[in-house]
Scaffold this motif. Structure first.
Motif, PDB file in Angstrom:
ATOM      1  N   UNK A 178       0.848  -1.205   0.000  1.00  0.00           N
ATOM      2  CA  UNK A 178       0.000   0.000   0.000  1.00  0.00           C
ATOM      3  C   UNK A 178       0.883   1.255   0.000  1.00  0.00           C
ATOM      4  N   UNK A 179       1.984   1.230   0.772  1.00  0.00           N
ATOM      5  CA  UNK A 179       2.893   2.371   0.837  1.00  0.00           C
ATOM      6  C   UNK A 179       3.489   2.701  -0.524  1.00  0.00           C
ATOM      7  N   UNK A 180       3.919   1.666  -1.251  1.00  0.00           N
ATOM      8  CA  UNK A 180       4.491   1.897  -2.587  1.00  0.00           C
ATOM      9  C   UNK A 180       3.422   2.375  -3.574  1.00  0.00           C
ATOM     10  N   UNK A 181       2.217   1.791  -3.498  1.00  0.00           N
ATOM     11  CA  UNK A 181       1.131   2.221  -4.394  1.00  0.00           C
ATOM     12  C   UNK A 181       0.727   3.665  -4.097  1.00  0.00           C
ATOM     13  N   UNK A 182       0.769   4.046  -2.830  1.00  0.00           N
ATOM     14  CA  UNK A 182       0.489   5.433  -2.429  1.00  0.00           C
ATOM     15  C   UNK A 182       1.455   6.373  -3.139  1.00  0.00           C
ATOM     16  N   UNK A 183       2.733   5.999  -3.163  1.00  0.00           N
ATOM     17  CA  UNK A 183       3.740   6.829  -3.844  1.00  0.00           C
ATOM     18  C   UNK A 183       3.453   6.917  -5.341  1.00  0.00           C
ATOM     19  N   UNK A 184       3.067   5.792  -5.941  1.00  0.00           N
ATOM     20  CA  UNK A 184       2.758   5.774  -7.381  1.00  0.00           C
ATOM     21  C   UNK A 184       1.615   6.733  -7.690  1.00  0.00           C
ATOM     22  N   UNK A 185       0.608   6.740  -6.822  1.00  0.00           N
ATOM     23  CA  UNK A 185      -0.587   7.545  -7.078  1.00  0.00           C
ATOM     24  C   UNK A 185      -0.395   9.029  -6.773  1.00  0.00           C
ATOM     25  N   UNK A 186       0.424   9.353  -5.759  1.00  0.00           N
ATOM     26  CA  UNK A 186       0.466  10.743  -5.271  1.00  0.00           C
ATOM     27  C   UNK A 186       1.794  11.476  -5.459  1.00  0.00           C
ATOM     28  N   UNK A 187       2.880  10.756  -5.754  1.00  0.00           N
ATOM     29  CA  UNK A 187       4.157  11.456  -5.901  1.00  0.00           C
ATOM     30  C   UNK A 187       4.235  12.157  -7.258  1.00  0.00           C
ATOM     31  N   UNK A 188       4.406  13.472  -7.202  1.00  0.00           N
ATOM     32  CA  UNK A 188       4.579  14.280  -8.396  1.00  0.00           C
ATOM     33  C   UNK A 188       5.696  15.303  -8.143  1.00  0.00           C
ATOM     34  N   UNK A 189       6.103  16.021  -9.163  1.00  0.00           N
ATOM     35  CA  UNK A 189       7.223  16.962  -9.035  1.00  0.00           C
ATOM     36  C   UNK A 189       6.931  18.096  -8.055  1.00  0.00           C
ATOM     37  N   UNK A 190       5.642  18.407  -7.844  1.00  0.00           N
ATOM     38  CA  UNK A 190       5.296  19.521  -6.953  1.00  0.00           C
ATOM     39  C   UNK A 190       4.538  19.057  -5.705  1.00  0.00           C
ATOM     40  N   UNK A 191       4.628  17.749  -5.370  1.00  0.00           N
ATOM     41  CA  UNK A 191       3.909  17.226  -4.205  1.00  0.00           C
ATOM     42  C   UNK A 191       4.519  17.767  -2.914  1.00  0.00           C
ATOM     43  N   UNK A 192       3.693  18.303  -1.991  1.00  0.00           N
ATOM     44  CA  UNK A 192       4.239  18.783  -0.706  1.00  0.00           C
ATOM     45  C   UNK A 192       4.843  17.625   0.091  1.00  0.00           C
ATOM     46  N   UNK A 193       5.836  17.936   0.905  1.00  0.00           N
ATOM     47  CA  UNK A 193       6.553  16.903   1.662  1.00  0.00           C
ATOM     48  C   UNK A 193       5.615  16.144   2.613  1.00  0.00           C
TER      49      UNK A 193
END
Length: 542
Positions: free
Chosen positions: A345-360
């Motif tokens: 789930x943690x890795x899928x979360x990153x796939x879905x929400x990590x973008x170049x401008x994602x807040x920390x």
């Protein structure tokens, strides 16, 4: 042993494991400074690879010798070797010397990893063991993430006590190692029940031929080329070494370095498979994530260590909680299931929400999930491996679990870094063509403050080459630190897009581990420590 005695021994053991784990990751952020000082930038990979190879290969050897001759003397030898390796590395004058002394350090580290966890098995029953080993593995995971902070901090200081700052990355091990040595010498007195066996010299030789070529190609294959003659020679040598090792281990029977009879136990065998798969997914994520965060937020390796703290918090809280629950209920298999599920789930979360401008803070939630998954899995794999074997094989079981996880981790890093860097240049070049990047460039280049700011000088020089300037980022990303976000946007987009493939693959690999976890049979946790069981078996004449 009393509770106080156990804790005094644990502190000594944990300090040793902390040093060994820290030294796996500490060199990365300091390496550029070290290589510049020793005039050997092209040889820098060998300093990391030498440590990895010797620490991995020596792990099962320590495990077997510990079963034969007792854990305490071997652990003291491992600390002494590690201290000597640290001091000599700290005073290395060439990159060749640095690599050789790092190899010596690794020989000590292999014992610190496996023997520390085995000694706990000697003095604490399996049911209580999960609590204590959880602390150890939390230390291991945390120190792996804190390594870049320590390395970057020392590398950034010119001199401490008239000695180059980067040398203290290794010299700091001396006082901590001596404290660990004294505490283990004074407080650790584990009764050893000796057993007469032949020493498996040929097993030790063939495990070197089986693992070293594969570790070398995993670490350096991207540089050599995966299909190059050198890489193919390593594949062939490694496979021949594996066949030779298995053949010799069959002949050696109970005296084997890793007795094959252990793998007839389905719980033990499947736990090793699970540990190898988890190692691939775990280390791949732990190595790639800090690198991507460094690029997204344009910060130094030192700062990345602090930004990874949510993962440390997730790991430590899950490890301690899982240990307490296991100790209270005697159940551990559930953490194989929930741990692999949480990590996926943690890795899928990153796939879905990590973008170049994602807040920390958004990424921090994903880091906590990944940390929680790892925290449940690391100690559970160890407890299940130890509980599945007889007391006389506890050292071999512990070192095997460590060995397979490290091998998985090495291959995970190789696979994921290759995927990342094989895509990143094309992704960055594609990002240069997007309207958002072009508009950002136009706006930034009209802003006089951007042109005057020295932090932008490096990236402006790179941008003169246009999309072709993207290739330089595979060797050095320092030009992004502190630069204007409009100028760094294509590099950030490219890295994030490449990392999404990595995290998706990591999620698939851990999902396979989730399926495997349901096929592991839970063996009730024993109520006696390994040394107690071994003494009783010897007294009964078994």
């Amino acid at each position: 042993m009393t509770q106080r005695q156990i804790w005094l021994v644990l502190i000594g053991l944990m300090s040793g494991m902390f040093l060994a784990a820290l030294d796996q990751s500490v060199v990365g952020s300091a390496m550029r400074t070290i290589a510049d000082d020793l005039d050997g930038l092209s040889l820098q990979a060998w300093a990391t690879t030498a440590y990895l190879i010797t620490s991995t290969v020596s792990t099962p050897i320590y495990g077997k010798l510990g079963d034969l001759f007792g854990r305490r003397p071997l652990f003291l030898v491992a600390i002494v070797i590690f201290i000597i390796g640290s001091v000599t590395t700290g005073f290395a004058t060439t990159m060749f010397e640095l690599a050789a002394y790092r190899a010596l350090q690794g020989i000590g580290a292999g014992g610190l990893f496996s023997l520390a966890l085995t000694i706990i098995a000697d003095i604490v029953p399996p049911r209580e063991r999960a609590r204590y080993q959880g602390l150890f593995l939390a230390v291991f995971g945390s120190s792996s993430l804190l390594g870049p902070v320590v390395g970057g901090t020392f590398a950034g200081i010119d001199q401490i006590l008239w000695i180059d700052g980067w040398r203290w990355v290794f010299l700091i091990n001396l006082p901590v190692g001596i404290v660990s040595l004294i505490m283990v010498t004074v407080f650790l007195h584990v009764p050893h029940t000796p057993k007469q066996q032949r020493i498996d010299w040929w097993g030790a030789v063939t495990i070197v031929f089986a693992t070293v070529p594969l570790l070398l190609v995993a670490e350096l294959g991207r540089e050599w080329g995966w299909g190059s003659p050198l890489s193919i020679a390593m594949y062939v040598t490694g496979v021949a070494g594996i066949i030779s090792f298995i053949t010799i281990e069959k002949k050696m029977g109970d005296s084997a370095l890793i007795p094959l009879k252990l793998f007839k136990n389905q719980t033990f065998a499947r736990t090793q498979i699970l540990g190898f798969i988890i190692g691939i997914g775990m280390f791949g994520g732990m190595i790639v994530l800090p690198l991507v965060i460094q690029i997204i937020y344009g910060v130094s390796p030192t700062m990345v260590g602090f930004m990874m703290l949510p993962m440390v918090v997730g790991m430590m809280s899950a490890t301690i909680t899982a240990g307490r629950v296991t100790s209270k209920t005697g159940k551990y298999r559930i953490f194989f299931n929930t741990g692999t599920a949480t990590l996926t789930i943690g890795y899928l979360y990153m796939v879905l929400l990590m973008r170049a401008d994602t807040p920390l803070w958004v990424l921090a939630i994903g880091m906590v999930l990944i940390g929680m998954g790892l925290g449940q899995l690391m100690q559970t794999t160890m407890v299940a491996s130890q509980n599945a074997v007889d007391a006389q094989d506890i050292g071999v079981a512990t070192s095997s679990a460590t060995f397979f996880r490290q091998m998985g981790g090495t291959f995970g890093v190789a696979i994921f870094m290759s995927i990342l860097f094989s895509q990143v240049v094309d992704k960055i070049q594609a990002a240069f063509e997007t309207s958002a990047v072009k508009a950002g460039f136009a706006e930034a280049l009209q802003d006089p403050t951007v042109l005057e700011n020295q932090a932008n000088a490096g990236i402006l020089e790179i941008l003169k080459a246009g999309p072709s300037g993207a290739e330089g980022i595979t060797n050095d990303s320092s030009f992004l630190i502190g630069a204007d976000e409009r100028l760094t946007l294509p590099f950030r987009i490219g890295f994030v897009d490449s990392s999404l493939t990595v995290f998706m693959l990591a999620a698939v690999i851990i999902a396979i581990a989730f399926v495997v976890s349901w096929f592991i049979k839970e063996i009730p946790l024993r109520e006696k420590s390994a040394s107690q069981e071994a003494a009783e078996a010897a007294a009964a004449g078994h």
